[in-house]
Design a protein around this motif. Structure first.
Motif, PDB file in Angstrom:
ATOM      1  N   LEU A  26     -13.486   8.026  -1.199  1.00 39.60           N
ATOM      2  CA  LEU A  26     -12.659   9.038  -1.855  1.00 39.60           C
ATOM      3  C   LEU A  26     -13.507   9.940  -2.740  1.00 39.60           C
ATOM      4  CD1 LEU A  26      -9.586   6.855  -2.899  1.00 39.60           C
ATOM      5  CD2 LEU A  26      -9.970   8.099  -0.766  1.00 39.60           C
ATOM      6  N   HIS A  27     -13.108  11.197  -2.800  1.00 42.78           N
ATOM      7  CA  HIS A  27     -13.779  12.188  -3.635  1.00 42.78           C
ATOM      8  C   HIS A  27     -12.821  12.695  -4.700  1.00 42.78           C
ATOM      9  CE1 HIS A  27     -17.171  12.136  -0.859  1.00 42.78           C
ATOM     10  NE2 HIS A  27     -16.284  12.172   0.133  1.00 42.78           N
ATOM     11  N   ALA A  28     -13.270  13.648  -5.469  1.00 43.75           N
ATOM     12  CA  ALA A  28     -12.477  14.142  -6.612  1.00 43.75           C
ATOM     13  C   ALA A  28     -11.126  14.695  -6.177  1.00 43.75           C
ATOM     14  CB  ALA A  28     -13.276  15.204  -7.366  1.00 43.75           C
ATOM     15  N   ASN A  29     -11.067  15.253  -4.993  1.00 45.35           N
ATOM     16  CA  ASN A  29      -9.821  15.870  -4.533  1.00 45.35           C
ATOM     17  C   ASN A  29      -8.990  14.943  -3.639  1.00 45.35           C
ATOM     18  OD1 ASN A  29     -10.221  18.257  -5.909  1.00 45.35           O
ATOM     19  ND2 ASN A  29     -11.241  19.279  -4.179  1.00 45.35           N
ATOM     20  N   ASP A  30      -9.295  13.639  -3.667  1.00 50.62           N
ATOM     21  CA  ASP A  30      -8.569  12.677  -2.842  1.00 50.62           C
ATOM     22  C   ASP A  30      -7.693  11.760  -3.701  1.00 50.62           C
ATOM     23  OD1 ASP A  30      -9.751  13.585  -0.515  1.00 50.62           O
ATOM     24  OD2 ASP A  30     -11.389  12.125  -0.604  1.00 50.62           O
ATOM     25  N   SER A  31      -6.557  11.355  -3.134  1.00 52.44           N
ATOM     26  CA  SER A  31      -5.702  10.324  -3.743  1.00 52.44           C
ATOM     27  C   SER A  31      -5.243   9.373  -2.654  1.00 52.44           C
ATOM     28  CB  SER A  31      -4.473  10.950  -4.411  1.00 52.44           C
ATOM     29  OG  SER A  31      -4.821  11.736  -5.520  1.00 52.44           O
ATOM     30  N   LEU A  32      -5.332   8.060  -2.941  1.00 48.92           N
ATOM     31  CA  LEU A  32      -4.772   7.056  -2.040  1.00 48.92           C
ATOM     32  C   LEU A  32      -3.330   6.821  -2.453  1.00 48.92           C
ATOM     33  CD1 LEU A  32      -5.401   5.013   0.277  1.00 48.92           C
ATOM     34  CD2 LEU A  32      -5.909   3.347  -1.515  1.00 48.92           C
ATOM     35  N   ALA A  33      -2.423   6.837  -1.496  1.00 45.54           N
ATOM     36  CA  ALA A  33      -1.002   6.742  -1.839  1.00 45.54           C
ATOM     37  C   ALA A  33      -0.250   5.932  -0.796  1.00 45.54           C
ATOM     38  CB  ALA A  33      -0.387   8.130  -1.955  1.00 45.54           C
ATOM     39  N   ARG A  34       0.792   5.294  -1.262  1.00 46.22           N
ATOM     40  CA  ARG A  34       1.752   4.663  -0.359  1.00 46.22           C
ATOM     41  C   ARG A  34       3.033   5.492  -0.404  1.00 46.22           C
ATOM     42  NH1 ARG A  34       4.162  -1.545  -0.315  1.00 46.22           N
ATOM     43  NH2 ARG A  34       5.742  -1.167   1.294  1.00 46.22           N
ATOM     44  N   ILE A  35       3.526   5.833   0.770  1.00 47.80           N
ATOM     45  CA  ILE A  35       4.715   6.680   0.890  1.00 47.80           C
ATOM     46  C   ILE A  35       5.801   5.883   1.606  1.00 47.80           C
ATOM     47  CG2 ILE A  35       5.646   8.770   1.957  1.00 47.80           C
ATOM     48  CD1 ILE A  35       2.859  10.017   1.662  1.00 47.80           C
ATOM     49  N   THR A  36       6.980   5.835   1.012  1.00 51.18           N
ATOM     50  CA  THR A  36       8.118   5.132   1.606  1.00 51.18           C
ATOM     51  C   THR A  36       9.271   6.114   1.758  1.00 51.18           C
ATOM     52  OG1 THR A  36       7.463   3.077   0.496  1.00 51.18           O
ATOM     53  CG2 THR A  36       9.683   3.167   1.403  1.00 51.18           C
ATOM     54  N   TYR A  37       9.839   6.148   2.947  1.00 46.79           N
ATOM     55  CA  TYR A  37      10.923   7.093   3.186  1.00 46.79           C
ATOM     56  C   TYR A  37      12.035   6.406   3.980  1.00 46.79           C
ATOM     57  CZ  TYR A  37       7.754   7.726   7.198  1.00 46.79           C
ATOM     58  OH  TYR A  37       6.906   7.518   8.254  1.00 46.79           O
ATOM     59  N   VAL A  38      13.276   6.854   3.762  1.00 47.39           N
ATOM     60  CA  VAL A  38      14.452   6.126   4.240  1.00 47.39           C
ATOM     61  C   VAL A  38      15.416   7.066   4.957  1.00 47.39           C
ATOM     62  CG1 VAL A  38      16.391   4.648   3.547  1.00 47.39           C
ATOM     63  CG2 VAL A  38      14.248   4.589   2.256  1.00 47.39           C
ATOM     64  N   GLY A  39      16.076   6.515   5.959  1.00 49.43           N
ATOM     65  CA  GLY A  39      17.174   7.217   6.608  1.00 49.43           C
ATOM     66  C   GLY A  39      16.748   8.517   7.251  1.00 49.43           C
ATOM     67  N   GLU A  40      17.426   9.614   6.917  1.00 52.18           N
ATOM     68  CA  GLU A  40      17.176  10.906   7.541  1.00 52.18           C
ATOM     69  C   GLU A  40      15.748  11.390   7.315  1.00 52.18           C
ATOM     70  OE1 GLU A  40      20.076  13.668   6.224  1.00 52.18           O
ATOM     71  OE2 GLU A  40      21.766  12.619   7.143  1.00 52.18           O
ATOM     72  N   SER A  41      15.161  11.007   6.172  1.00 52.43           N
ATOM     73  CA  SER A  41      13.794  11.440   5.878  1.00 52.43           C
ATOM     74  C   SER A  41      12.804  10.933   6.907  1.00 52.43           C
ATOM     75  CB  SER A  41      13.365  10.946   4.487  1.00 52.43           C
ATOM     76  OG  SER A  41      14.215  11.468   3.482  1.00 52.43           O
ATOM     77  N   THR A  42      13.140   9.827   7.588  1.00 48.59           N
ATOM     78  CA  THR A  42      12.220   9.217   8.552  1.00 48.59           C
ATOM     79  C   THR A  42      11.937  10.144   9.721  1.00 48.59           C
ATOM     80  OG1 THR A  42      13.233   7.110   7.955  1.00 48.59           O
ATOM     81  CG2 THR A  42      11.791   7.098   9.854  1.00 48.59           C
ATOM     82  N   SER A  43      12.915  10.943  10.099  1.00 48.07           N
ATOM     83  CA  SER A  43      12.746  11.822  11.258  1.00 48.07           C
ATOM     84  C   SER A  43      12.330  13.239  10.877  1.00 48.07           C
ATOM     85  CB  SER A  43      14.070  11.874  12.053  1.00 48.07           C
ATOM     86  OG  SER A  43      15.121  12.351  11.228  1.00 48.07           O
TER      87      SER A  43
END
Length: 356
Positions: free
Chosen positions: A263-280
């Motif tokens: 990772l560099h200064a402009n990077d972020s590690l993230a976990r993203i969780t999405y449900v229902g309609e957001s999945t598509s």
């Protein structure tokens, strides 16, 4: 259907006092498949045994079908228990009896004739898929078949509640899946209310519509399955969920490959969780189109819980910090949960949003 009010169970001997269950209150509605999950020693098996008073609580009330069981006479309690079936981890079959004999045993002393008992046994074995094993003995059966016999036996008196105490723990994953499918079918076909005790969130994920998490004799979190899975409040609940979704294993593997986490200064590690309609919704593509933020997907899966799709991603977000913040705000506006992960220590959620 089942209401536990302020249940305590305390065991005492000369040397120590053990509070196995402490101030537990739960409501199980008719038709629920209710999972109670926790590590060994959490008190979950003791709790489930209070539902049919195999374990009498030290304090509190157990109410099943508007009857408080603790005030019933022995005869009334025996009658009430007939409507509460129970299956166990190690099947508890009688080795000297055939499959038919095991299933018929709870009907011994009933008002049914021998012919009616035989007919009932045939119906139950057909229901659990063992019609051809009627004259076999337990030693001739596989683990999954033994559990099917135990389920048939538990259904002999046409119960309205089925208690399952670690009922799949002794089975391999494929057999576990088939037993869970059978329980789901029985839940619908017989309008059967099921309470499942387990230490595996995977089991809860596959079958339950509601869940309670126990630790040290207490319920630390409870609710409908989708809400608990998508917005866990307790650290232990989050641990169980990460195991069931394989997110923790994925993060561990990512950490062991430094090239993935360069990772560099402009990077972020993230976990993203999405449900229902957001999945598509093509949310990830939108991040670059709208904010110039690129997304490198390191892990991803989609679960279907109670017919609701739930997506999980572990990603590296790359872009100017201001633009990354705007991208995260955009995701949050779409009811997506974003956890930024500190890669220097154990996983620490730095930013969390509640999914509505």
């Amino acid at each position: 259907m089942i209401e536990l009010k302020n249940i305590d169970v305390t065991f005492e001997d000369k040397e120590q006092t053990v509070k196995a269950v402490q101030e537990v209150s739960l409501t199980v509605e008719k038709g629920d498949i209710y999972g109670i999950v926790g590590y060994s020693g959490a008190g979950k098996s003791t709790l489930v045994r209070t539902i049919n008073l195999l374990q009498r609580p030290t304090a509190g009330q157990v109410i099943v079908k508007n009857q408080e069981l603790s005030v019933l006479s022995p005869k009334e309690l025996r009658t009430a228990r007939k409507k509460i079936g129970m299956i166990f981890q190690h099947f508890n079959l009688m080795r000297a009896r055939t499959v038919a004999g095991n299933v018929a045993y709870p009907l011994k002393g009933s008002e049914l004739t021998k012919e009616e008992i035989g007919q009932r046994v045939d119906e139950l074995l057909e229901l659990v898929g063992l019609a051809d094993k009627k004259q076999a003995y337990p030693s001739q059966l596989s683990g999954g078949q033994k559990q099917r016999v135990a389920i048939a036996r538990a259904l002999a008196n046409d119960p309205e509640v089925l208690l399952c105490d670690e009922a799949t723990s002794a089975l391999d994953p494929k057999t576990t899946g088939s037993i869970l499918e059978l329980l789901k079918r029985l839940n619908k076909k017989l309008d059967l209310t099921i309470v499942i005790i387990t230490h595996e969130m995977q089991v809860v994920k596959e079958i339950c519509n509601k869940v309670a998490v126990m630790d040290d004799g207490r319920v630390i979190e409870s609710g409908d399955l989708v809400s608990v899975f998508t917005a866990p409040k307790a650290k232990l609940t989050n641990e169980f969920i990460n195991t069931a979704t394989h997110a923790d294993q994925a993060l561990e593997k990512i950490r062991k490959h430094p090239s993935l986490l360069d990772l560099h200064a402009n990077d972020s590690l993230a976990r993203i969780t999405y449900v229902g309609e957001s999945t598509s919704t093509p949310l990830i593509a939108s991040l670059y189109a709208q904010f110039g933020v690129t997304t490198n997907i390191l892990f991803g899966n989609v679960e279907i819980l109670q017919e609701t799709p739930i997506g999980n991603l572990i990603v590296v977000l790359n872009g100017d910090k201001h633009q990354r913040d705007k991208a995260i705000a955009y995701l949050e506006s779409k009811q997506v949960k974003v956890d930024l992960i500190d890669t220097s220590h154990t996983v620490i959620p730095l930013r969390r949003t509640k999914i509505s």
